[in-house]
Write a protein that holds these residues in place. Structure first.
Motif, PDB file in Angstrom:
ATOM      1  N   ALA A 201    -157.505  75.436   2.169  1.00 40.40           N
ATOM      2  CA  ALA A 201    -156.681  75.611   0.944  1.00 40.40           C
ATOM      3  C   ALA A 201    -155.617  76.897   1.042  1.00 40.40           C
ATOM      4  O   ALA A 201    -154.728  76.942   0.484  1.00 40.40           O
ATOM      5  N   LEU A 202    -156.041  77.650   2.307  1.00 38.29           N
ATOM      6  CA  LEU A 202    -155.263  78.940   2.251  1.00 38.29           C
ATOM      7  C   LEU A 202    -153.882  78.794   2.451  1.00 38.29           C
ATOM      8  O   LEU A 202    -152.758  79.320   1.682  1.00 38.29           O
ATOM      9  N   PRO A 203    -153.271  78.064   3.416  1.00 40.31           N
ATOM     10  CA  PRO A 203    -151.815  77.828   3.502  1.00 40.31           C
ATOM     11  C   PRO A 203    -151.233  77.001   2.310  1.00 40.31           C
ATOM     12  O   PRO A 203    -149.973  77.663   2.063  1.00 40.31           O
ATOM     13  N   LEU A 204    -151.788  76.115   1.606  1.00 40.52           N
ATOM     14  CA  LEU A 204    -151.302  75.839   0.517  1.00 40.52           C
ATOM     15  C   LEU A 204    -150.964  76.722  -0.512  1.00 40.52           C
ATOM     16  O   LEU A 204    -149.654  77.082  -1.274  1.00 40.52           O
ATOM     17  N   ILE A 205    -152.183  77.705  -0.844  1.00 41.01           N
ATOM     18  CA  ILE A 205    -151.944  78.832  -1.751  1.00 41.01           C
ATOM     19  C   ILE A 205    -150.695  79.839  -1.319  1.00 41.01           C
ATOM     20  O   ILE A 205    -149.911  80.326  -2.125  1.00 41.01           O
ATOM     21  N   ILE A 206    -150.938  80.184   0.023  1.00 42.73           N
ATOM     22  CA  ILE A 206    -149.518  81.131   0.485  1.00 42.73           C
ATOM     23  C   ILE A 206    -148.367  80.301   0.180  1.00 42.73           C
ATOM     24  O   ILE A 206    -147.553  81.106  -0.315  1.00 42.73           O
ATOM     25  N   ARG A 207    -148.289  79.145   0.638  1.00 43.72           N
ATOM     26  CA  ARG A 207    -146.861  78.735   0.348  1.00 43.72           C
ATOM     27  C   ARG A 207    -146.329  78.618  -1.016  1.00 43.72           C
ATOM     28  O   ARG A 207    -145.239  79.092  -1.282  1.00 43.72           O
ATOM     29  N   THR A 208    -147.187  78.162  -2.054  1.00 44.83           N
ATOM     30  CA  THR A 208    -146.740  78.187  -3.422  1.00 44.83           C
ATOM     31  C   THR A 208    -146.777  79.540  -4.011  1.00 44.83           C
ATOM     32  O   THR A 208    -145.419  79.814  -4.656  1.00 44.83           O
ATOM     33  N   THR A 209    -147.294  80.686  -3.367  1.00 44.88           N
ATOM     34  CA  THR A 209    -147.127  81.945  -3.896  1.00 44.88           C
ATOM     35  C   THR A 209    -145.907  82.423  -3.456  1.00 44.88           C
ATOM     36  O   THR A 209    -145.112  82.907  -4.258  1.00 44.88           O
ATOM     37  N   GLU A 210    -145.442  82.303  -2.219  1.00 44.92           N
ATOM     38  CA  GLU A 210    -144.437  82.521  -1.532  1.00 44.92           C
ATOM     39  C   GLU A 210    -143.022  82.032  -2.255  1.00 44.92           C
ATOM     40  O   GLU A 210    -142.174  82.876  -2.541  1.00 44.92           O
ATOM     41  N   GLU A 211    -143.154  80.894  -2.541  1.00 44.80           N
ATOM     42  CA  GLU A 211    -142.020  79.945  -3.167  1.00 44.80           C
ATOM     43  C   GLU A 211    -141.953  80.534  -4.541  1.00 44.80           C
ATOM     44  O   GLU A 211    -140.694  80.935  -4.971  1.00 44.80           O
ATOM     45  N   SER A 212    -143.144  80.779  -5.398  1.00 43.60           N
ATOM     46  CA  SER A 212    -142.848  81.330  -6.766  1.00 43.60           C
ATOM     47  C   SER A 212    -142.434  82.871  -6.685  1.00 43.60           C
ATOM     48  O   SER A 212    -141.416  82.992  -7.539  1.00 43.60           O
ATOM     49  N   LEU A 213    -142.573  83.582  -5.745  1.00 45.21           N
ATOM     50  CA  LEU A 213    -142.266  84.794  -5.800  1.00 45.21           C
ATOM     51  C   LEU A 213    -140.780  84.698  -5.280  1.00 45.21           C
ATOM     52  O   LEU A 213    -139.840  85.445  -5.976  1.00 45.21           O
ATOM     53  N   LYS A 214    -140.305  83.980  -4.539  1.00 45.86           N
ATOM     54  CA  LYS A 214    -138.871  83.762  -3.968  1.00 45.86           C
ATOM     55  C   LYS A 214    -138.052  83.368  -5.044  1.00 45.86           C
ATOM     56  O   LYS A 214    -136.844  83.813  -5.345  1.00 45.86           O
ATOM     57  N   SER A 215    -138.517  82.653  -6.150  1.00 47.12           N
ATOM     58  CA  SER A 215    -137.960  81.971  -7.294  1.00 47.12           C
ATOM     59  C   SER A 215    -137.387  83.255  -8.384  1.00 47.12           C
ATOM     60  O   SER A 215    -136.728  83.039  -9.204  1.00 47.12           O
TER      61      SER A 215
ATOM     62  N   MET B  48    -143.848  87.008 -13.501  1.00 48.38           N
ATOM     63  CA  MET B  48    -142.891  85.963 -13.755  1.00 48.38           C
ATOM     64  C   MET B  48    -143.224  84.937 -12.869  1.00 48.38           C
ATOM     65  O   MET B  48    -142.886  83.675 -12.854  1.00 48.38           O
ATOM     66  N   ALA B  49    -143.786  85.200 -11.574  1.00 41.62           N
ATOM     67  CA  ALA B  49    -144.279  84.088 -10.783  1.00 41.62           C
ATOM     68  C   ALA B  49    -145.379  83.295 -10.887  1.00 41.62           C
ATOM     69  O   ALA B  49    -145.727  82.481 -10.332  1.00 41.62           O
ATOM     70  N   PHE B  50    -146.108  83.929 -11.933  1.00 42.42           N
ATOM     71  CA  PHE B  50    -147.384  83.469 -12.505  1.00 42.42           C
ATOM     72  C   PHE B  50    -147.456  81.970 -12.593  1.00 42.42           C
ATOM     73  O   PHE B  50    -148.396  81.301 -11.847  1.00 42.42           O
ATOM     74  N   PRO B  51    -146.859  81.641 -13.390  1.00 39.15           N
ATOM     75  CA  PRO B  51    -146.890  80.129 -13.723  1.00 39.15           C
ATOM     76  C   PRO B  51    -146.948  79.270 -12.413  1.00 39.15           C
ATOM     77  O   PRO B  51    -147.791  78.450 -12.253  1.00 39.15           O
ATOM     78  N   ASN B  52    -145.974  79.537 -11.582  1.00 40.07           N
ATOM     79  CA  ASN B  52    -145.905  78.603 -10.193  1.00 40.07           C
ATOM     80  C   ASN B  52    -147.112  78.901  -9.438  1.00 40.07           C
ATOM     81  O   ASN B  52    -147.723  77.941  -8.520  1.00 40.07           O
ATOM     82  N   ILE B  53    -147.485  80.014  -9.461  1.00 37.90           N
ATOM     83  CA  ILE B  53    -148.936  80.475  -8.630  1.00 37.90           C
ATOM     84  C   ILE B  53    -149.759  79.684  -9.249  1.00 37.90           C
ATOM     85  O   ILE B  53    -150.828  79.169  -8.469  1.00 37.90           O
ATOM     86  N   ILE B  54    -150.065  79.626 -10.558  1.00 40.37           N
ATOM     87  CA  ILE B  54    -151.216  78.931 -11.110  1.00 40.37           C
ATOM     88  C   ILE B  54    -151.051  77.392 -10.829  1.00 40.37           C
ATOM     89  O   ILE B  54    -152.258  76.805 -10.588  1.00 40.37           O
TER      90      ILE B  54
ATOM     91  N   ASN C 126    -145.090  73.507 -17.365  1.00 39.72           N
ATOM     92  CA  ASN C 126    -144.250  73.529 -18.701  1.00 39.72           C
ATOM     93  C   ASN C 126    -144.432  74.340 -19.780  1.00 39.72           C
ATOM     94  O   ASN C 126    -143.759  74.974 -20.244  1.00 39.72           O
ATOM     95  N   TYR C 127    -145.774  74.801 -19.900  1.00 36.92           N
ATOM     96  CA  TYR C 127    -146.142  75.822 -20.689  1.00 36.92           C
ATOM     97  C   TYR C 127    -145.495  77.119 -20.480  1.00 36.92           C
ATOM     98  O   TYR C 127    -145.255  77.903 -21.244  1.00 36.92           O
ATOM     99  N   PHE C 128    -145.916  77.460 -19.134  1.00 34.89           N
ATOM    100  CA  PHE C 128    -145.503  78.933 -18.695  1.00 34.89           C
ATOM    101  C   PHE C 128    -144.080  78.867 -18.652  1.00 34.89           C
ATOM    102  O   PHE C 128    -143.549  80.012 -18.708  1.00 34.89           O
ATOM    103  N   ALA C 129    -143.344  77.773 -18.315  1.00 31.75           N
ATOM    104  CA  ALA C 129    -141.884  77.861 -18.223  1.00 31.75           C
ATOM    105  C   ALA C 129    -141.256  78.284 -19.536  1.00 31.75           C
ATOM    106  O   ALA C 129    -140.448  79.215 -19.782  1.00 31.75           O
ATOM    107  N   LYS C 130    -141.961  77.612 -20.398  1.00 36.20           N
ATOM    108  CA  LYS C 130    -141.550  77.770 -21.992  1.00 36.20           C
ATOM    109  C   LYS C 130    -141.737  79.405 -22.287  1.00 36.20           C
ATOM    110  O   LYS C 130    -140.785  80.065 -22.881  1.00 36.20           O
ATOM    111  N   LYS C 131    -142.916  79.799 -21.873  1.00 34.47           N
ATOM    112  CA  LYS C 131    -143.101  81.388 -22.282  1.00 34.47           C
ATOM    113  C   LYS C 131    -142.234  82.228 -21.442  1.00 34.47           C
ATOM    114  O   LYS C 131    -141.745  83.141 -22.212  1.00 34.47           O
ATOM    115  N   VAL C 132    -141.958  82.059 -20.260  1.00 34.22           N
ATOM    116  CA  VAL C 132    -141.064  82.864 -19.491  1.00 34.22           C
ATOM    117  C   VAL C 132    -139.708  82.923 -20.239  1.00 34.22           C
ATOM    118  O   VAL C 132    -138.901  83.889 -20.298  1.00 34.22           O
TER     119      VAL C 132
END
Lengths: 282, 396, 293
Positions: free
Chosen positions: C153-167, C194-200, C284-290
């Protein structure tokens, strides 16, 4: 969100600590692990289920994978009892000795190994020599043994299987299987495949026979007499391909597994053996 | 105090950053340590030995020759480079049947005496006995078996890891089986994947896209064992009936299932590549009078070609590494693949099926690790190619 | 303006129409494949699903009873593997995107992460068995299985975290630094939320992935029949994907245990469905929240 994370973390730590070391669990006689033969598996599971009903404090785990897997687990110290449908190999005995394990081998049932074909296959019987040639790939077509003109599709177990080894040693005269033989991961899959493939042939333990497949009669005297596998023919030894099924365990674990083992060898245990489809031992 | 705490957290972050590299390193170390120690070993069963007559000109045999001898296929020494002498093979159990259990002694201590007797009477005999029983015996010649080499491992055509007296480790049928099933799967999936990604990126309207995208995500999330189960109960019988095959568990069944599994990967990555084509290029083409389809064909696809190539390679990588689905539908026969309607055995399925039996640290165990090394190297190569193709794209 | 002759126009339109319809059909076929898979599994599995199925242990050679131990086992495996992988994965993602600014280091780590992501699941199983079960002496246990799954699972989580931070737009970071905040504080209070939604979302998808994996748990934890629920990290456990595998290939009464297999497959697919739905809702939920924030 933070609160949830923290409480989740705490909960799991609690769970982890409550378990304690693996060492202490092993010495606790309430956890017995059975591992190995796919042939013995239904028997292991049935006896475990029954034993646990009358001994609620005990937990028995049953894992398959083939006799080889069970013996390896015994050698590596990963199981209490190895379910085995063949004798121990020379190199296994050596490895056990190296690890200081003194194996106790108990026969808990007898199996008649059936040679099976598709329900609609014309044939009713084969000699041992014909079976050997079919499995080594020398005979490739059913018409060579009196059947229809169709390709013989040979199914076998994987090389981790005790049945695989037993069949090789006793029916194929120690010769190797052909490379074209299909290897199925477990006996259930073999029964499934043979029941839907017209030209199929394979071997399964007696307990696995059902209405979807046909068991052939076998001759070990070049065609003089042919006997089919059944409870009776296995009991009176007229069926030539019968073998004992074993539980193998370390002498040191004797105290731990004794009550379960006694149950398996008792009259009630033997009744379970018969209900599963194998032959009880005296 | 706060500075110290912050430094600590930052150190933690830095260490975490390197975890994947450490893990990859560990995997490489573990895999290759076992896999490489496999080479250079003798494939004869541990602590057993092969002996023959003192005057026998043959010193060493190949593992395949041993297998054929003990399978009864070779009956004369001249077939394997010796003199014209009939070859007969014996094991410990044969000695027992010839001379009787009592004669050999309670602890088999007289084995070497009777072994010598046998060889003297039958100079063409080849005996396979435990080393400990014939130690320090004279009058024999030990016949060694050629040690396992990398070339032999990769080019051998037979895989019998549990054969006695000598195991035969030829990984070529496994390697070819893996490649054949995967390549054909991608071949099947490519037209669908390409068409699907073009449709998704260029043709479909918002509503359709909002339905299709989740469906593709769902397809990619379904576990491999569910695909295997589906393949086992639906696809194998269906193929068998449709093509009137003698056997349903074939490379073809494996390819079909793998194609469905690789499809989402191909579609998502290709769609991404097509989407990121600059609008300016697209609009310029349309302005020049080209139809939408011509634009796609002549402008967008060539631009996205490296991304699409990356998608294909990723799909191949995914298909090659698949274990459960292949294990359940391909029949696992270790034969050289000559046709798609025959069973094959892939490397991941071999590892999954045989690892339980392999004793930790034993020869079979090491052989499976060697297979794992091959798999890992293929994965590395796939990733490397994807990176090359993607970076070429970035340069555009 | 260049005017093409009539027939060329028509030909262009015909080609386009042909291909576009082909594309539509093929996409429909793809939907059809999924529907077919779901249909077969649900049709034969729905009849088996019942409260008893989900809450009791298997009885009588897997032909009766339920799959509770497998569900619980999968639950534990998912819980612990995510527990191990999530913190490290997020921290690693933070490192890659926020700290490793030199191209070489960043590229190296990204390559390594991509390589790990591409490793076949059976190689993880091999590695997990060699390292956790044997070398470190854990034996086949939930601990060994979870650690192996965590690696997956590690590489998946790292990738999504990195991408959400990048955004997260850089201007936010710059504003925070301008106000005198330290890097760590900025990450904690500005970037991460701010990156939280995508990380989740990535976390939820990893849960789905981990719950369906079989090869890594074959030799590190899975048991065929273990009706008592696991009591500690060192116990073995049953697991849904492994259960599906053994039910469909072992057992003396394949016909009678087939319904159980379909039921298990259906539970697995339902888990994936729920996971995917949750992930979209979260997005969607977090996108609205942000947005409202």
């Amino acid at each position: 969100m933070k609160k949830i994370t923290v409480s989740l973390f705490a909960l799991s730590l609690l769970f982890a600590c409550s378990g304690g070391q693996k060492g202490s669990q092993e010495s606790n006689s309430s956890n017995i692990s059975l591992k190995g033969s796919d042939t013995v598996l239904p028997l292991g599971q049935a006896t475990a289920e029954q034993f646990m009903k009358s001994n609620p404090g005990v937990s028995i785990s049953v894992v398959g994978g083939g006799s080889g897997t069970g013996v390896t687990a015994l050698i590596d110290g990963n199981t209490d009892i190895a379910m085995c449908s063949r004798d121990l190999k020379g190199e296994e005995k050596l490895k056990l000795k190296e690890k200081g394990i003194d194996p106790v081998i108990k026969s808990i049932a007898v199996d008649a190994l059936a040679v099976i074909v598709h329900k609609e296959n014309k044939l009713e019987q084969l000699t041992r020599e014909q079976i050997e040639k079919i499995f080594t790939g020398e005979i490739k077509n059913w018409k060579e043994v009196g059947g229809d003109d169709a390709e013989i599709v040979v199914y076998s177990r994987e090389n981790s299987s005790g049945t695989y080894e037993f069949f090789k040693e006793h029916v194929m005269d120690k010769k190797n299987y052909a490379s074209t033989v299909l290897n199925m991961p477990a006996t259930g899959a073999i029964v499934q495949s043979v029941s839907q493939t017209k030209g199929a042939i394979s071997y399964v333990g007696l307990a696995y026979l059902n209405a979807d497949i046909k068991a052939l009669k076998v001759s070990y005297d070049q065609g003089a007499t042919f006997v089919g596998p059944s409870m009776e023919s296995a009991k009176d030894k007229s069926y030539p391909i019968s073998r004992p099924l074993f539980y193998i365990y370390d002498m040191k674990s004797e105290a731990k597994v004794k009550s379960y083992l006694d149950f398996c060898l008792s009259a009630e245990g033997m009744k379970i053996v018969e209900s599963v489809g194998y032959i009880p031992v005296q | 105090m706060k500075r110290f705490f912050e430094k600590f957290i930052e150190a933690l972050i830095k260490t975490s950053g390197y975890t994947t590299s450490i893990i990859v390193l560990l995997i490489v170390v573990f895999l290759f340590k076992e896999g490489i120690s496999f080479l250079g070993e003798s494939p004869v069963e541990h602590s057993y030995t092969l002996i023959g007559h003192r005057d026998n000109p043959v010193n060493e045999l190949k593992d395949l020759q041993i297998k054929n001898i003990f399978d009864g296929k070779i009956s004369n020494w001249k077939e394997i480079g010796g003199s014209d002498q009939s070859l007969s093979h014996f094991e410990l159990s044969d000695l027992t049947s010839i001379y009787g259990e009592a004669a050999l002694g309670k602890d088999l201590e007289f084995t070497k005496t009777f072994a010598k007797k046998l060889i003297d009477s039958l100079p063409g005999a080849l005996l396979f006995l435990p080393e400990s029983l014939v130690k320090d015996a004279e009058g024999f010649k030990t016949i060694t078996v050629e040690k396992i080499t990398l070339v032999h491992f990769l080019s051998g055509r037979e895989w019998f890891p549990t054969s006695k007296p000598s195991a035969v480790f030829g990984a070529l049928p496994l390697l070819l089986g893996t490649l054949v099933v995967s390549f054909f799967a991608i071949l099947l999936a490519l037209p669908f994947g390409l068409a699907g990604s073009i449709y998704l990126a260029e043709i479909a309207d918002m509503r359709v896209r909002n339905v299709l995208k989740p469906i593709i995500e769902l397809l990619s999330g379904i576990p491999s064992v569910v695909y295997g189960f589906f393949g086992l109960v639906i696809i194998v019988p269906w193929l068998q009936n449709l093509l009137q095959l003698p056997v349903g568990e074939t490379a073809l069944a494996g390819s079909v299932v793998l194609a469905i599994m690789a499809l989402p990967t191909i579609i998502t990555v290709s769609e991404d590549a097509i989407r990121t084509t600059p609008r300016a290029m697209k609009e310029a083409s349309l302005a020049l009078g080209a139809s939408h389809w011509q634009t796609i064909r002549k402008v967008i696809l060539p631009y996205a070609s490296s991304g699409i190539t990356a998608a294909i390679i990723l799909g191949i990588g995914r298909a090659i590494g698949e274990t459960m689905a292949v294990l359940m539908v391909t029949g696992n026969a270790a034969m050289m693949p000559t046709s798609l309607t025959q069973p094959v055995r892939t490397i991941p399925a071999t590892i999954a099926a045989e690892l339980g039996e392999a004793s930790f640290g034993g020869q079979h165990f090491k052989a499976l690790f060697a297979l794992g090394c091959i798999l890992f190297l293929i994965t590395l190569a796939t990733n490397f190619m994807v990176e090359r193709v993607s970076s070429k794209r970035k340069l555009k | 303006m260049i005017k093409f002759p009539e027939h060329v126009d028509v030909r262009k339109r015909i080609y386009q129409a042909i291909f576009f319809w082909l594309a539509r059909l093929i996409s429909l076929a793809i939907i059809g494949i999924l529907i077919m898979i779901l249909y077969f599994i649900f049709k034969r599995g729905a009849g088996v699903l019942s409260w008893e199925f989900l809450s009791t242990s298997p009885k009588e050679g897997m032909m009766k009873g339920g799959i509770l131990p497998a569900i619980v086992g999968t639950g534990y495996l998912v819980l612990f593997s995510i527990l191990f992988a999530f913190p490290i994965g997020v921290l690693a993602g933070i490192y890659v995107n926020e700290y490793a600014l030199h191209g070489r280091v960043k590229n190296f780590i990204k390559t390594m992460t991509n390589n790990l992501a591409g490793v076949p699941s059976i190689v993880f199983g091999l590695f997990g068995m060699a390292l956790f079960v044997n070398q470190l002496g854990m034996g086949a246990s939930i601990l060994a299985g979870s650690l192996t799954l965590a690696l997956l699972a590690l590489p998946l989580i790292i990738r999504t975290t990195e991408e959400s931070l990048k955004s997260v737009d850089d201007s936010f970071r710059q504003a925070s630094y301008a106000l005198g905040a330290s890097k760590l504080y900025t990450i904690r209070k500005v970037v991460l939320p701010m990156a939280f939604p995508n990380i989740i979302t990535g976390l939820i998808l990893s849960i789905g992935r981990v719950s369906g994996e079989t090869a890594p748990i074959l030799f590190t934890v899975a048991a065929y029949f273990l009706p008592k629920l696991p009591g500690s990290l060192m116990d073995q456990c049953m697991a849904l994907p492994y259960h599906l595998y053994v039910i469909s290939t072992s057992g003396t009464n394949i016909d009678q245990s087939r319904p159980v297999a379909y039921g298990t497959a259906m539970v697995l697919v339902l888990i994936i469905l729920v996971v995917n739905l949750l992930a979209s809702f979260a997005r969607n939920y977090f996108a609205k929240k942000v947005k409202t924030n």
